[in-house]
Design an enzyme around this catalytic site. Sequence first.
Site, PDB file in Angstrom:
ATOM      1  N   ASP A 133      -8.148  -4.846  -0.414  1.00 56.87           N
ATOM      2  CA  ASP A 133      -8.645  -5.485  -1.635  1.00 56.87           C
ATOM      3  C   ASP A 133      -8.374  -6.980  -1.682  1.00 56.87           C
ATOM      4  O   ASP A 133      -9.030  -7.707  -2.426  1.00 56.87           O
ATOM      5  CB  ASP A 133      -8.026  -4.819  -2.868  1.00 56.87           C
ATOM      6  CG  ASP A 133      -8.608  -3.453  -3.085  1.00 56.87           C
ATOM      7  OD1 ASP A 133      -9.811  -3.307  -2.840  1.00 56.87           O
ATOM      8  OD2 ASP A 133      -7.872  -2.534  -3.474  1.00 56.87           O
ATOM      9  N   HIS A 154       0.840  -1.194   0.000  1.00 60.77           N
ATOM     10  CA  HIS A 154       0.000   0.000   0.000  1.00 60.77           C
ATOM     11  C   HIS A 154       0.869   1.235   0.000  1.00 60.77           C
ATOM     12  O   HIS A 154       1.943   1.223   0.603  1.00 60.77           O
ATOM     13  CB  HIS A 154      -0.922   0.021   1.227  1.00 60.77           C
ATOM     14  CG  HIS A 154      -2.092   0.929   1.036  1.00 60.77           C
ATOM     15  ND1 HIS A 154      -2.024   2.268   1.297  1.00 60.77           N
ATOM     16  CD2 HIS A 154      -3.332   0.687   0.557  1.00 60.77           C
ATOM     17  CE1 HIS A 154      -3.188   2.818   0.999  1.00 60.77           C
ATOM     18  NE2 HIS A 154      -3.996   1.896   0.543  1.00 60.77           N
TER      19      HIS A 154
HETATM   20  N1  CMC Z   1       4.193  -7.500  -5.181  1.00 62.68           N
HETATM   21  C1  CMC Z   1       5.538  -7.553  -5.271  1.00 62.68           C
HETATM   22  N2  CMC Z   1       6.364  -6.512  -4.981  1.00 62.68           N
HETATM   23  C2  CMC Z   1       5.793  -5.370  -4.596  1.00 62.68           C
HETATM   24  C3  CMC Z   1       4.390  -5.235  -4.478  1.00 62.68           C
HETATM   25  C4  CMC Z   1       3.584  -6.359  -4.784  1.00 62.68           C
HETATM   26  N3  CMC Z   1       2.257  -6.276  -4.676  1.00 62.68           N
HETATM   27  N4  CMC Z   1       4.089  -3.969  -4.073  1.00 62.68           N
HETATM   28  C5  CMC Z   1       5.262  -3.326  -3.947  1.00 62.68           C
HETATM   29  N5  CMC Z   1       6.293  -4.177  -4.258  1.00 62.68           N
HETATM   30  C6  CMC Z   1       7.735  -3.880  -4.154  1.00 62.68           C
HETATM   31  C7  CMC Z   1       8.201  -2.985  -5.307  1.00 62.68           C
HETATM   32  O1  CMC Z   1       8.634  -3.747  -6.401  1.00 62.68           O
HETATM   33  C8  CMC Z   1       9.304  -2.206  -4.641  1.00 62.68           C
HETATM   34  O2  CMC Z   1      10.429  -3.053  -4.536  1.00 62.68           O
HETATM   35  P1  CMC Z   1      11.918  -2.426  -4.611  1.00 62.68           P
HETATM   36  O3  CMC Z   1      12.015  -1.503  -3.421  1.00 62.68           O
HETATM   37  O4  CMC Z   1      12.829  -3.609  -4.539  1.00 62.68           O
HETATM   38  O5  CMC Z   1      11.998  -1.694  -5.921  1.00 62.68           O
HETATM   39  C9  CMC Z   1       8.804  -1.994  -3.219  1.00 62.68           C
HETATM   40  O6  CMC Z   1       7.922  -3.112  -2.953  1.00 62.68           O
HETATM   41  C10 CMC Z   1       8.039  -0.681  -3.030  1.00 62.68           C
HETATM   42  O7  CMC Z   1       7.008  -0.633  -3.984  1.00 62.68           O
HETATM   43  P2  CMC Z   1       6.441   0.694  -4.674  1.00 62.68           P
HETATM   44  O8  CMC Z   1       5.845   0.335  -5.997  1.00 62.68           O
HETATM   45  O9  CMC Z   1       7.510   1.749  -4.650  1.00 62.68           O
HETATM   46  O10 CMC Z   1       5.314   1.128  -3.676  1.00 62.68           O
HETATM   47  P3  CMC Z   1       4.203   2.179  -3.999  1.00 62.68           P
HETATM   48  O11 CMC Z   1       3.860   2.830  -2.711  1.00 62.68           O
HETATM   49  O12 CMC Z   1       4.583   3.057  -5.145  1.00 62.68           O
HETATM   50  O13 CMC Z   1       2.988   1.261  -4.541  1.00 62.68           O
HETATM   51  C11 CMC Z   1       1.068  -0.123  -4.607  1.00 62.68           C
HETATM   52  C12 CMC Z   1       1.923   0.857  -3.778  1.00 62.68           C
HETATM   53  C13 CMC Z   1      -0.237  -0.382  -3.876  1.00 62.68           C
HETATM   54  C14 CMC Z   1       0.734   0.523  -5.987  1.00 62.68           C
HETATM   55  C15 CMC Z   1       1.869  -1.415  -4.815  1.00 62.68           C
HETATM   56  O14 CMC Z   1       2.166  -2.012  -3.559  1.00 62.68           O
HETATM   57  C16 CMC Z   1       1.132  -2.426  -5.701  1.00 62.68           C
HETATM   58  O15 CMC Z   1       1.245  -2.373  -6.922  1.00 62.68           O
HETATM   59  N6  CMC Z   1       0.351  -3.387  -5.073  1.00 62.68           N
HETATM   60  C17 CMC Z   1      -0.447  -4.321  -5.845  1.00 62.68           C
HETATM   61  C18 CMC Z   1      -1.724  -3.624  -6.295  1.00 62.68           C
HETATM   62  C19 CMC Z   1      -2.715  -3.434  -5.153  1.00 62.68           C
HETATM   63  O16 CMC Z   1      -2.998  -4.339  -4.384  1.00 62.68           O
HETATM   64  N7  CMC Z   1      -3.297  -2.209  -5.091  1.00 62.68           N
HETATM   65  C20 CMC Z   1      -4.346  -1.889  -4.117  1.00 62.68           C
HETATM   66  C21 CMC Z   1      -3.948  -0.862  -3.112  1.00 62.68           C
HETATM   67  S1  CMC Z   1      -5.135  -0.762  -1.771  1.00 62.68           S
HETATM   68  C22 CMC Z   1      -6.553  -0.128  -2.483  1.00 62.68           C
HETATM   69  C23 CMC Z   1      -6.491   1.319  -2.745  1.00 62.68           C
HETATM   70  O17 CMC Z   1      -6.396   2.109  -1.781  1.00 62.68           O
HETATM   71  O18 CMC Z   1      -6.564   1.686  -3.931  1.00 62.68           O
END
Ligand code: CMC
Length: 427
Positions: A363, A306
């Site tokens: 989710d 998240h």
């Molecule tokens: N699976 C594998 N690796 C992940 C995931 C995941 N679901 N989420 C984050 N990471 C890794 C990412 O690759 C990165 O690794 P590194 O530091 O080695 O490069 C690290 O964790 C940080 O990730 P980020 O993308 O910089 O984090 P963010 O804050 O930009 O993204 C997120 C948050 C929710 C978009 C992301 O965690 C994601 O894509 N999750 C899956 C989609 C999901 O479940 N979304 C629903 C969010 S809750 C509902 C809402 O409020 O909308």
Amino acid sequence: MSGKAILEYEGNRYELPVIQGSENELAIDIKNLRSQSGMITLDPGYKNTGSCESAITFLDGELGILRYRGYAIEDLAEKSSFLEVVYLLIWGELPTQSQLEKFHKDIVQESIVDEDMKKILDGFPKSAHPMGVLSSLTSALIAFNPRFVNVSSDEEMYEAIVRIVAKFPVLVAWTLRKRKGLPLDYGDDTLGYVENIHKMMFKKPSGEYKKNDIIIDALDKLLILHADHEQNCSTSTVRIVGSSHAGLFASLSAGISALWGPLHGGANQAVLEMLEAIQADGGDTKKYMAKAKDKNDPFRLMGFGHRVYKNFDPRAKIIKKAADDVLADLGIDDPILAIAKGLEQEALQDEYFVSRNLYPNVDFYSGIIYRALGIPTEMFTVMFALGRLPGWIAQWREMRLNQEPIGRPRQVYVGETLRSFTPIENR
Ligand code: CMC
């Protein structure tokens, strides 16, 4: 104001006011930075940028706290109803019994959608994604309610809000019924708000609607848990569209489109699709854990991680329990759930996920409950939109009442500098 931050650059010193929120968050106010220094700040994805001051929702991602108007999400999910939360978010206080009754009565009176809207729905193929249909129908509502293209008084604001709170569930239900090939239905004025939504979605043309308390309670909880989440992608969209003085319905339609994406509201659908794909591939959760960790593989474990919760998602805790209760009460034994539980257990112990604070989010579990309630996978994000509606409305209203300026970020230009034009025959 709570002091000053000092910025030094090339021998110049700039004093920037520091603002303190009611829960002690600190923010450097950079409103005058460009006029003082000629510099802007750069923050793609706004990971570190406050876009407004807001009195609606407080969340602390580190401590896993979520409150609407000061009330803990745990209390609201346990003790209130979705309609009370709608009222609370929009008007700031929990309603008295008579205020709630009047609100519901006003909603019931506005719950008819113009029959001509059905012609617009008819134009969509059955295969259309429900989020696209819902966004279009919400936009189309403007044409049938032209007085609310924009609002100029408190009364108009109230009327516009009541109209959309009343008509949105009808659009949601029609979207589902169209997809299922069922005749479109209107609600029943004698039912509660959430019960009526369920009835409009699922009543068979040939039978009576029978209320199931377990289903209604679970839906009520799910809608409450999704009702607001401060300045997320869709809410920021609603606020920024509204900041150009586009009306409420147009702003909401844009918010629905923003919610559709799989990194935001579309994640609940993506979770189920992922679980189904793992099942079809033999149910090997370890293989998919490895894919999620492989930086050369675009696969991510949907429903994990998240942007702001870096400890746990407090909504996920409540919803996990609700999912367990609903599945037990309805006597559902679903192999997809075994896969979900397996992934959850593995991720909670895996160094990659633990070190990055990647926990199951709301989710991950909401999709499981929706599936148990018989809601088709492509409708999951629509259910999220139904829950998020009051949050969007409250945020839009706050933005308008605060007379916030039009949202217009700046950029750092990194393209070509001035070039001389080459006629087409010389290129
Ligand atoms: N699976 C594998 N690796 C992940 C995931 C995941 N679901 N989420 C984050 N990471 C890794 C990412 O690759 C990165 O690794 P590194 O530091 O080695 O490069 C690290 O964790 C940080 O990730 P980020 O993308 O910089 O984090 P963010 O804050 O930009 O993204 C997120 C948050 C929710 C978009 C992301 O965690 C994601 O894509 N999750 C899956 C989609 C999901 O479940 N979304 C629903 C969010 S809750 C509902 C809402 O409020 O909308």
